[in-house]
Enzyme design. Structure first.
Site: not given
Length: 484
Positions: A323, A300
Site C-alpha cells: 500500500h 499493506d
C-alpha cells in the site's frame, strides 16, 4: 721454522675460524629479527590508513581487531594479547553461544523455544556476546521473548538458519500480539542471511477464527482472531536489523515500538499481495530511525509511520506489492498524534495501492509536519500522492470538526504512471492542510486520464506539474496550526 712454531700457527688459525663463525651467527640472528619486524609493520600501516579513511574503530567492523596481537593462543604463552579470546571446547569464541550447544534440534518439528531461551540467558550476561542460530537447520519456535533490561549491552543475534512459526491453533492460545520480541535492550543487532517464516497462510486463507465461546470447543482448523507480528522490538536503544528476511507474516513483519536509534538495512519482507494487514515495517513512538537498501513486498503499507515518530529517514527502498509508504492513520478514537521530521527519498513503487500517503482520522488532534517525499518512481500505482484526513477503515465513521493538523509537506520529483488518480488531497473542513508544496511532478495514466483532486489544501507550485495541480489553493490557511 721449527715444529713448535708450526703448531702455534695451527692453533691460531683454529681460534680465528671459530671467532669468525660466531660473528656470522650473531649477524644472521639479527637479520631474522629485522625480517620479523619488517613483516609486522605493514599491518600497523594498513590499520592507520583505515582509521584515516574512517574504517577503524567502528563497532562490528571487520577491521576492528586488525592491530590485535598475533601471538599463539596456547594457555602457556605468557605473551598472549590481553584482548585475545580463548577458544571454547566447541571451537567458538567464549563470547559466542550456539543454540545447538544448548539443546536445539533444528529439525523443523521439535519445539526449540527452551533451547533458545537458555542460549539467550547465557549470552545476556556477556557484553558484546553473539547468539548463533546456524545455517543448515530449521528451528520451530513458539512465542518467545528475549528480554532486558538486566542484559549486558551490544548483543548480536546471528541468524543464518531458518526459524518457523507453529501452525496449530493450540500454539497461539486465544491470540498473541507478537511472536518473537526483543525488549528493553541497550544495543541489540540481528544480522545474517537467515529467514524468519511466520507461515501466515493458515491465518490468511479464510479459515474460521477461533471462538472461545464455541460450545463444542473444536480448534482443529481454527486460528485465533488476533494475529501476531513476527518480530517486535520494544523499549530498546541502538537497534540494528540487517541482512535477514521475514516472510509470510500473519500480520506486521517488523515492528519498532518506543525505540531510539534504529537502523534497518538489506532487509527483505516478503508476503503475498492478498495477505491482510501485513505491513512490512511498522514504526511507533520511535525516534532517530534509518531504513535503507531494503525490499518490501506485503499486503499493506511497506512502511507505516505512526504517532510518536520523529527523525525518520527512509531511502533506496523498493516497495511493492503493498500500500506504499504511509504516515498514519493518526488520531483514531479522538487521540492525539504527533509525527515530525520525516524524509522519504529514492524509492521505487511497483503496483502499489498508494505511493506516498498521509492518513488521519476525523476527531483526532496533534500534527504531522516537516515531511519531504523526493525522488519517488511509481509504476502502475493506483494513487501516487495522497493526503486523506477523512480516513476510515470501516463502513461507518462519524463526521468530526477536530483533526490532526497537516503542514509543511514537500513533494519533489515524483514521476511515473498511475492507474486511478495522480493526486488526491482531501483535507479537514475544520483544519485545512497548509504549506503543501510540489515541484517536478510528472504522473501519466496507464489508461484513462484523471485530474488531481484537492479539498481545503493550501500551498504552492514551485514548478509546473503533469498533470497541472490547479485545485491547490495558493498561500496559507487562516487556521492556526498548533504544534505538538
Amino acid at each position: 721454522m721449527n715444529c713448535f712454531e708450526n703448531y702455534s700457527l695451527v692453533i691460531l688459525n683454529i681460534v680465528l675460524f671459530l671467532w669468525s663463525s660466531r660473528i656470522e651467527t650473531c649477524h644472521a640472528r639479527e637479520g631474522n629479527l629485522w625480517s620479523l619486524k619488517s613483516i609486522s609493520a605493514p599491518a600497523n600501516s594498513v590499520l592507520d590508513v583505515e582509521k584515516e579513511k574512517g574504517y577503524g574503530g567502528t563497532a562490528g567492523s571487520s577491521h576492528q581487531h586488525a592491530g590485535r596481537s598475533t601471538m599463539s593462543k596456547f594457555t602457556g604463552n605468557k605473551d598472549m594479547g590481553v584482548d585475545d579470546t580463548m577458544s571454547t571446547p566447541q571451537g567458538g569464541s567464549s563470547k559466542s553461544f550456539n543454540v545447538l550447544d544448548f539443546g536445539a534440534k533444528g529439525d523443523g518439528n521439535t519445539d526449540d523455544s527452551q533451547a533458545f531461551e537458555a542460549t539467550w540467558a547465557a549470552a545476556c550476561k556477556v557484553e558484546a556476546s553473539t547468539m548463533i542460530v546456524p545455517s543448515g537447520s530449521v528451528f520451530l519456535l513458539h512465542y518467545i521473548s528475549f528480554s532486558g533490561p538486566d542484559c549486558a549491552a551490544d548483543i548480536v543475534f546471528q541468524l543464518d538458519g531458518k526459524i518457523i512459526a507453529p501452525t496449530s491453533p493450540g500454539a497461539w492460545k486465544s491470540g498473541l500480539l507478537q511472536w518473537i520480541e526483543f525488549t528493553k535492550l541497550n544495543g541489540i543487532t540481528i544480522q545474517g542471511k537467515g529467514v524468519i517464516d511466520g507461515q501466515g497462510s493458515v491465518w490468511w486463507n479464510n479459515l474460521p477464527t477461533y471462538n472461545p465461546e464455541d460450545s463444542e470447543g473444536i480448534m482443529s482448523a481454527k486460528m485465533p482472531g488476533t494475529k501476531p507480528t513476527v518480530l517486535r522490538f520494544y523499549g530498546s536503544t541502538r537497534v540494528i536489523v540487517t541482512g535477514i528476511t521475514i516472510q509470510n507474516s500473519p500480520q506486521t513483519h517488523l515492528k519498532f515500538d518506543d525505540c531510539t536509534t534504529v537502523q534497518v538495512s538489506d532487509f527483505k519482507a516478503a508476503s503475498p499481495e492478498n495477505s491482510p494487514n501485513t505491513d512490512g515495517i511498522h514504526l511507533q513512538n520511535s525516534q532517530d530511525v534509518l531504513i535503507y537498501s531494503s525490499d518490501l513486498a506485503c499486503g499493506d503499507d511497506c512502511v507505516s509511520i505512526q504517532t510518536g515518530c520523529s527523525k525518520v529517514y527512509i531511502h533506496n527502498v523498493n516497495c511493492g506489492p503493498g500500500h506504499g509508504i504511509s504516515i498514519g492513520g493518526l488520531g483514531k478514537g479522538n487521540s492525539k498524534a504527533c509525527v515530525s521530521n520525516v524524509t522519504v527519498r529514492d524509492v521505487a513503487m511497483l503496483n502499489t495501492l498508494t505511493g506516498v500517503r498521509i492518513k488521519t482520522w476525523q476527531g483526532g488532534s496533534g500534527s504531522v509536519q516537516g515531511v519531504t517525499f523526493s525522488n519517488i518512481q511509481v509504476s502502475g500505482v493506483k494513487t501516487p500522492i495522497m493526503i486523506d484526513q477523512f480516513y476510515c477503515d470501516g463502513s461507518k465513521c462519524q463526521n468530526e470538526s477536530s483533526a490532526v493538523a497537516v503542514s509543511d509537506i514537500n513533494y519533489i520529483n515524483i514521476k511515473g504512471t498511475y492507474t486511478s488518480n495522480p493526486v488526491h488531497l482531501a483535507c479537514s473542513d475544520g483544519l485545512p492542510c497548509t504549506g503543501i508544496s510540489f515541484s517536478a511532478i510528472e504522473l501519466k495514466p496507464v489508461q484513462e486520464d484523471s485530474q488531481p483532486f484537492c479539498w481545503n489544501t493550501y500551498g504552492e507550485l514551485r514548478s509546473s506539474t503533469v498533470p497541472p495541480i490547479n485545485c491547490l489553493k495558493m498561500g496559507k490557511s487562516s487556521k492556526t496550526v498548533v504544534d505538538c
